[in-house]
Design a protein around this motif. Structure first.
Motif, PDB file in Angstrom:
ATOM      1  N   UNK A  19      18.510 -11.315  -3.486  1.00 46.72           N
ATOM      2  CA  UNK A  19      18.736 -10.464  -2.308  1.00 46.72           C
ATOM      3  C   UNK A  19      17.565 -10.510  -1.347  1.00 46.72           C
ATOM      4  N   UNK A  20      16.376 -10.820  -1.871  1.00 45.11           N
ATOM      5  CA  UNK A  20      15.132 -10.745  -1.127  1.00 45.11           C
ATOM      6  C   UNK A  20      14.939  -9.369  -0.517  1.00 45.11           C
ATOM      7  N   UNK A  21      15.626  -8.371  -1.062  1.00 40.20           N
ATOM      8  CA  UNK A  21      15.368  -6.989  -0.705  1.00 40.20           C
ATOM      9  C   UNK A  21      14.264  -6.455  -1.596  1.00 40.20           C
ATOM     10  N   UNK A  22      13.859  -5.232  -1.374  1.00 38.86           N
ATOM     11  CA  UNK A  22      12.780  -4.664  -2.176  1.00 38.86           C
ATOM     12  C   UNK A  22      13.351  -3.870  -3.343  1.00 38.86           C
ATOM     13  N   UNK A  23      13.287  -4.462  -4.518  1.00 38.39           N
ATOM     14  CA  UNK A  23      13.742  -3.784  -5.729  1.00 38.39           C
ATOM     15  C   UNK A  23      12.780  -2.661  -6.096  1.00 38.39           C
ATOM     16  N   UNK A  24      11.492  -2.901  -5.912  1.00 36.24           N
ATOM     17  CA  UNK A  24      10.482  -1.869  -6.076  1.00 36.24           C
ATOM     18  C   UNK A  24       9.853  -1.606  -4.716  1.00 36.24           C
ATOM     19  N   UNK A  25       9.172  -0.511  -4.582  1.00 37.55           N
ATOM     20  CA  UNK A  25       8.596  -0.149  -3.289  1.00 37.55           C
ATOM     21  C   UNK A  25       7.604  -1.212  -2.824  1.00 37.55           C
ATOM     22  N   UNK A  26       7.628  -1.503  -1.528  1.00 37.69           N
ATOM     23  CA  UNK A  26       6.662  -2.463  -1.013  1.00 37.69           C
ATOM     24  C   UNK A  26       5.398  -1.773  -0.531  1.00 37.69           C
ATOM     25  N   UNK A  27       5.377  -0.452  -0.635  1.00 38.36           N
ATOM     26  CA  UNK A  27       4.174   0.265  -0.252  1.00 38.36           C
ATOM     27  C   UNK A  27       4.098   1.611  -0.942  1.00 38.36           C
ATOM     28  N   UNK A  28       2.903   1.990  -1.346  1.00 35.22           N
ATOM     29  CA  UNK A  28       2.721   3.306  -1.935  1.00 35.22           C
ATOM     30  C   UNK A  28       1.292   3.764  -1.675  1.00 35.22           C
ATOM     31  N   UNK A  29       1.052   5.033  -1.933  1.00 35.95           N
ATOM     32  CA  UNK A  29      -0.248   5.638  -1.672  1.00 35.95           C
ATOM     33  C   UNK A  29      -0.771   6.328  -2.921  1.00 35.95           C
ATOM     34  N   UNK A  30      -2.039   6.125  -3.214  1.00 35.25           N
ATOM     35  CA  UNK A  30      -2.700   6.787  -4.335  1.00 35.25           C
ATOM     36  C   UNK A  30      -3.768   7.717  -3.775  1.00 35.25           C
ATOM     37  N   UNK A  31      -3.677   9.018  -4.048  1.00 36.98           N
ATOM     38  CA  UNK A  31      -4.694   9.942  -3.534  1.00 36.98           C
ATOM     39  C   UNK A  31      -5.989   9.859  -4.321  1.00 36.98           C
ATOM     40  N   UNK A  32      -7.107  10.073  -3.651  1.00 35.75           N
ATOM     41  CA  UNK A  32      -8.402  10.200  -4.309  1.00 35.75           C
ATOM     42  C   UNK A  32      -8.665  11.687  -4.496  1.00 35.75           C
ATOM     43  N   UNK A  33      -8.816  12.091  -5.743  1.00 38.78           N
ATOM     44  CA  UNK A  33      -8.923  13.507  -6.073  1.00 38.78           C
ATOM     45  C   UNK A  33     -10.251  13.781  -6.761  1.00 38.78           C
ATOM     46  N   UNK A  34     -10.942  14.804  -6.314  1.00 36.96           N
ATOM     47  CA  UNK A  34     -12.213  15.172  -6.926  1.00 36.96           C
ATOM     48  C   UNK A  34     -11.998  15.688  -8.344  1.00 36.96           C
ATOM     49  N   UNK A  35     -13.029  15.534  -9.180  1.00 36.83           N
ATOM     50  CA  UNK A  35     -12.930  15.991 -10.562  1.00 36.83           C
ATOM     51  C   UNK A  35     -12.788  17.507 -10.645  1.00 36.83           C
ATOM     52  N   UNK A  36     -13.442  18.221  -9.734  1.00 36.96           N
ATOM     53  CA  UNK A  36     -13.425  19.682  -9.756  1.00 36.96           C
ATOM     54  C   UNK A  36     -12.333  20.216  -8.848  1.00 36.96           C
ATOM     55  N   UNK A  37     -11.699  21.313  -9.278  1.00 37.45           N
ATOM     56  CA  UNK A  37     -10.683  21.978  -8.474  1.00 37.45           C
ATOM     57  C   UNK A  37     -11.347  22.813  -7.373  1.00 37.45           C
ATOM     58  N   UNK A  38     -10.567  23.176  -6.352  1.00 32.73           N
ATOM     59  CA  UNK A  38     -11.089  24.067  -5.321  1.00 32.73           C
ATOM     60  C   UNK A  38     -11.030  25.509  -5.820  1.00 32.73           C
ATOM     61  N   UNK A  39     -11.400  26.453  -4.940  1.00 31.80           N
ATOM     62  CA  UNK A  39     -11.466  27.855  -5.330  1.00 31.80           C
ATOM     63  C   UNK A  39     -10.144  28.437  -5.766  1.00 31.80           C
ATOM     64  N   UNK A  40      -9.038  27.842  -5.335  1.00 32.72           N
ATOM     65  CA  UNK A  40      -7.700  28.322  -5.703  1.00 32.72           C
ATOM     66  C   UNK A  40      -7.117  27.584  -6.893  1.00 32.72           C
TER      67      UNK A  40
END
Length: 351
Positions: A212-233
């Motif tokens: 099909x040459x379509x995208x069977x899996x996503x052709x783009x995604x995003x990975x967030x960078x998250x700090x080790x420590x949580x915020x005040x909430x």
């Protein structure tokens, strides 16, 4: 720290991710196919030479569950001898070696004896060794059961003289084998170091992508960078993100050779470059950022798309039998599942 959690959102177009190379250059870091060269292997000088970015991009995968599947597949399909010994595992084109390390860290030595990882990128080898030092601890324990070698998966015997029970070729890495000669050379070299009745597990894109040459899996995604420590909430604090492109709709596809020239782009962005410490503990990925707080790279990587029957035929040429196939690294996903199958996972046994 960075949490590798894949966000289900579209990302920038390829025009928004600037190439690190001059697109007119004759040397883009790939093995080029010519009429006189029937054996070549795809490679990349930039994408795979930046292991932390690659590792982060695929960190959304559940390596522990995938390794459970791989070990169960071997237990189910291997032609065992009367005595069941702890496994010796070979991981080809291992990259950050996450599957290898999971096998050793999550399974007892009575189940997994040792792992040899192999990759032709010295940067990946060095990075994988650092991961092993961190994940497996000091010498004297499981760290001693892991070896990472720099080598070509078409000539495994040149890099190790170990005899293995099972071999893994995952994350679509077999797609870098662009010709039949390459595939047969790879499988034959694995056969030479695999015990009688041993298994090989190959993970590739689902065949529907070829037709099909379509995208069977996503052709783009995003990975967030998250700090080790949580915020005040008590919430996660995101300080940036990694945007990934792994194939664009306009990529060139050669239907004769079944080779698609994948646009691969990685862009690391932090919200405030001033928040990144500039000391020895800081990753070079952050230290080499632009003043806008970005590190980015793009390449065109040729990769072959395979059908199931091709894998079956090529495996037979190298002394293997295709004994099972799945639609993911999961027991309950059939390759014929139109909704759930997004990969082609082939289990081979040594004839």
């Amino acid at each position: 720290g960075a949490m590798a959690r894949r966000k289900n959102q579209s990302i920038q177009s390829e025009d928004d991710i600037t190439s690190s190379d001059d697109s007119s250059s004759d040397n883009k870091g790939f093995g080029q196919m010519t009429e006189d060269d029937d054996s070549t292997i795809s490679k990349s000088d930039s994408i795979y030479s930046m292991p932390p970015l690659y590792d982060l991009a695929f960190g959304y995968r559940n390596y522990d569950e995938e390794v459970d599947f791989l070990l169960d597949a071997h237990d189910k399909y291997a032609k065992h001898s009367s005595t069941k010994e702890p496994l010796r595992i070979l991981e080809l084109a291992a990259g950050p070696a996450r599957h290898s390390l999971s096998a050793l860290s999550e399974h007892l030595s009575s189940e997994v004896d040792s792992v040899v990882a192999l990759d032709r990128s010295q940067e990946m080898v060095d990075y994988g060794v650092e991961n092993a030092d961190y994940e497996l601890g000091v010498p004297g324990g499981r760290r001693d059961d892991f070896v990472y070698v720099n080598g070509d998966m078409r000539s495994v015997g040149d890099s190790t003289n170990t005899s293995f029970d099972t071999a893994w070729l995952l994350l679509g890495s077999a797609s870098h084998l662009l010709t039949n000669n390459d595939v047969i050379a790879c499988l034959s070299s694995v056969n030479s170091v695999l015990k009688s009745g041993g298994t090989v597990v190959i993970e590739l894109p689902h065949p529907r992508e070829t037709f099909s040459m379509g995208e069977c899996t996503r052709n783009g995604w995003t990975v967030p960078l998250v700090e080790d420590d949580m915020d005040g909430d008590g919430e996660e604090k995101e300080y940036g993100e990694l945007n990934i492109v792994w194939g664009e709709e306009g990529d060139d596809f050669d239907p004769v050779l079944q080779i698609r020239h994948f646009t691969v782009g990685l862009e690391l962005t932090v919200n405030n470059i001033e928040d990144i410490p500039k000391d020895e503990a800081t990753s070079p990925l952050f230290l080499q950022m632009s003043k806008e707080g970005k590190t980015k790279v793009k390449e065109i990587v040729p990769m072959r798309l395979f059908t199931l029957q091709e894998i079956d035929a090529l495996a037979r040429c190298a002394g293997f039998e295709l004994i099972a196939k799945y639609g993911a690294l999961a027991e309950d996903v059939s390759i014929e599942d139109e909704d759930g199958a997004f990969r082609m996972v082939c289990v081979l046994t040594k004839s």
